[in-house]
Structures are given as structure tokens and as C-alpha cells.
Design a protein around this motif. Structure first.
Motif, short mmCIF file in Angstrom:
data_model
loop_
_atom_site.label_atom_id
_atom_site.label_comp_id
_atom_site.label_asym_id
_atom_site.label_seq_id
_atom_site.Cartn_x
_atom_site.Cartn_y
_atom_site.Cartn_z
N ARG A 22 37.34 48.62 39.43
CA ARG A 22 37.14 47.25 38.96
C ARG A 22 38.23 46.90 37.98
O ARG A 22 38.87 47.78 37.40
N SER A 23 38.41 45.61 37.76
CA SER A 23 39.48 45.15 36.88
C SER A 23 38.96 44.01 36.01
O SER A 23 37.75 43.83 35.86
N GLU A 28 39.15 40.25 39.46
CA GLU A 28 37.97 40.28 40.32
C GLU A 28 37.80 38.94 41.03
O GLU A 28 37.43 38.90 42.21
N ARG A 31 40.34 38.80 43.84
CA ARG A 31 39.88 39.64 44.94
C ARG A 31 38.81 38.93 45.75
O ARG A 31 38.83 38.94 46.98
#
Length: 161
Positions: A22-23, A28, A31
Motif C-alpha cells: 500500500r502507499s 491508492e 491505482r
């Protein structure tokens, strides 16, 4: 695919495995947008799968390789392909550099300068998409527009924010 039903040669779900990590909320979001765009419009069929889709795609990372685990809509496994990310390193790095220049130019440059940078950005995106199309050849049948959307997703998988 037998019968020529191209409406079934598509992805209906794309999932990122926990190996992707995760970021930041911004990453996110990017994405999620890339996944939405890919699902919204795509042409996707594993080579040699006569049963046909629609398909689900689960992406994961294993030793600097991108793993494509493809299943049917009901979850039945179809095939798994593993793609080296090495051929994409330079393109993704260059793409990020030109994207940074583009976003900086939007704030302070002339329209013609912004347009020139954007042309370069699109050119690199096309190069990455073509590389992806070639690397998946013989494994997964996709069209160029699907390759572009999938390359966008590959890029945001690398983005740490």
C-alpha cells in the motif's frame, strides 16, 4: 477463443495482491482510477482459452516480476503468467521524470511548452504500452488501448508517492 464472442474476452475485475503493498492516499487513488479505467474498457483473453471469459485478474509481485493470475468470473483458475519488469524499468523511470516536468510546466510554462512535454509523455506511454503488448504476445491477447490502460496500472504500481 472459439465462437468469436469478443464481448466475453474482457476483464471484469482486477485485484492487487498484498505483495504490491500500500502507499499514500494519492497513490491508492491513482491505482483505483487505473483499475476502474481498465475494467471499464478492455479486450483481454488468455491465448488458447477456448472456454472464454469474462475474466478476473489478480496482480502480485514476486522477485521483481509481475504475476498475472487469471481466473474466470466464478473464480475458477485459467492460467498464471509471470512477466519480468526489467524491460520496463527505464521506460517507467523516464515516464515519471517527464510527468514531473509536465506537472511543473502546467504551473509555470507556456501552452506550447506544456504541449511539447505532453507529446513526449504520450510517446513514452505508447512505448511502454507497445513493450507490454510485445511481452504479453503469445500469452494474453490484448489490444493497444488495453495495453495502454494496463501500462498505466504498471506505472502506478511503481509509484510510491
Amino acid at each position: 477463443m472459439s465462437g468469436g464472442d469478443h464481448s466475453r474476452a474482457k476483464l471484469v475485475d482486477v485485484e492487487l495482491d498484498e505483495t504490491i503493498g500500500r502507499s499514500t492516499p494519492d497513490v491508492e487513488h491513482e491505482r483505483a482510477v487505473a483499475i476502474f479505467d481498465l475494467i471499464e474498457e478492455n479486450s483481454f483473453a488468455p491465448v488458447g482459452d477456448d472456454q472464454g471469459g469474462p475474466y478476473r485478474l489478480k496482480l502480485s509481485l514476486a522477485e521483481s516480476r509481475l504475476v498475472f493470475a487469471i481466473s474466470r468470473e466464478d473464480g475458477a483458475s485459467v492460467v498464471t503468467h509471470i512477466l519480468s519488469l526489467t524491460p520496463f524499468r527505464r521506460i517507467v523511470k523516464d515516464y515519471y521524470l517527464i510527468c514531473e516536468s509536465y506537472y511543473e510546466a502546467i504551473r509555470s510554462s507556456t501552452p506550447s511548452h506544456i504541449e511539447a512535454i505532453d507529446m513526449g509523455r504520450r510517446g513514452l506511454h505508447n512505448e511502454g504500452s507497445q513493450t507490454l503488448l510485445e511481452r504479453l504476445s503469445g500469452k494474453i491477447d490484448i489490444d493497444f488501448d488495453t495495453a495502454r490502460r494496463l501500462f498505466t496500472l504498471v506505472c502506478v504500481l511503481h509509484w510510491r508517492g
